[in-house]
Enzyme design. Structure first.
Site, PDB file in Angstrom:
ATOM      1  CB  SER A 164      55.663  12.614  22.101  1.00 44.35           C
ATOM      2  OG  SER A 164      55.550  13.225  23.376  1.00 44.35           O
TER       3      SER A 164
ATOM      4  CE1 TYR B 256      58.881  16.734  20.318  1.00 42.14           C
ATOM      5  CE2 TYR B 256      57.117  16.569  21.939  1.00 42.14           C
ATOM      6  CZ  TYR B 256      58.260  16.058  21.346  1.00 42.14           C
ATOM      7  OH  TYR B 256      58.744  14.842  21.770  1.00 42.14           O
TER       8      TYR B 256
END
Length: 271
Positions: A154, A168
């Protein structure tokens, strides 16, 4: 077959895409099916995977899809998924480790359990599933056409940006480093390992911010290129890395983020 078709062809290859019932996983699976691959789609929601596979098979593409349940959140679940894959094929040309979870909470109340849960799916499962499928990847690999592993990172693993998703963003940075580590270790086995580092796309995970066109436009306005990601952005990157065109690329963290990974607020001499 034209030069362009041959360069980006994945015809006849067998792939597994985890977490492919929605979002980026479904985009990657769709691209592979459209380009002629046989794609296994697995996630915790087996019925959703079966439905998605049926929808992809109705496209009339040269590839095929089959969906079934696969839970990578535990060692037992990974073992069961590996058994399902081995029952269906003796070779795996492409593995897309897309399954992922997130957790958001203020710093003061961010729960201890959220770290184990998020790292378990986003990092631990990537390592263990890939390792357990190595015999199938080895069987498909060759000097001319390596087997391919794509991990889902990401932009939040590239930039120091948490937005209250502390576990995350840390997990995705770990995915990026694990990708580079495995790329080096697997090079001699003729297996490439790369990662996507996407910016905002419409998915179940980002539905809170991108589910409507108005929300998507608002989020896209913060992206240098002026929009959120589209299915073709994932399709192009997937076919590049999985075809002959990308056979010499390994250890790359590919930003698919409209410029967010190079975005900053710093200025030196301009007001």
């Amino acid at each position: 077959m034209s030069y362009l078709d041959e360069l980006f062809s994945v015809a006849g290859k067998t792939a597994l895409v985890t977490g492919a019932a929605t979002g980026i996983g479904r985009m990657a699976a769709t691209a592979l099916v459209q380009a002629g691959a046989n794609v296994m789609i697995a996630s915790r929601k087996g019925d959703d995977c079966i439905k998605v596979a049926e929808e992809l098979n109705e496209l009339g593409a040269s590839g095929r899809a089959e969906g079934f349940a696969g839970d990578v959140s535990s060692e037992t679940g990974i073992a069961a998924l590996v058994a399902e894959v081995k029952a269906r094929t003796g070779k795996l040309h492409i593995l897309v480790n897309n399954a992922g979870v997130s957790w958001g909470a203020p710093l003061e109340s961010f729960p201890y359990s959220a770290w184990a849960k998020v790292f378990g799916v986003n990092v631990t499962a990537v390592f263990h599933l890939t390792r357990e499928l190595l015999p199938l990847l080895d069987a498909a690999a060759s000097d001319a056409d390596p087997a391919r592993v794509i991990n889902l990172g990401s932009v939040m693993g590239t930039q120091p940006l948490a937005d209250e998703a502390y576990s995350y963003t840390a997990s995705k940075a770990a995915v990026h480093h694990l990708t580079r580590t495995l790329a080096l270790e697997f090079a001699g086995r003729r297996i490439t390992v790369n990662a996507f580092a996407p910016g905002p796309f419409q998915s179940r995970m980002t539905a809170f911010a991108t589910s409507t066109d108005e929300q998507a436009r608002h989020v896209g306005s913060h992206v240098p290129i002026g929009r959120i990601g589209a299915p073709d952005d994932i399709a192009g990157a997937t076919l590049y890395l999985c075809s002959r065109a990308g056979s010499y690329v390994t250890g790359a963290i590919l930003p698919i983020d409209g410029g967010q990974s190079v975005q900053h607020g710093l200025t030196l001499f301009k007001e």
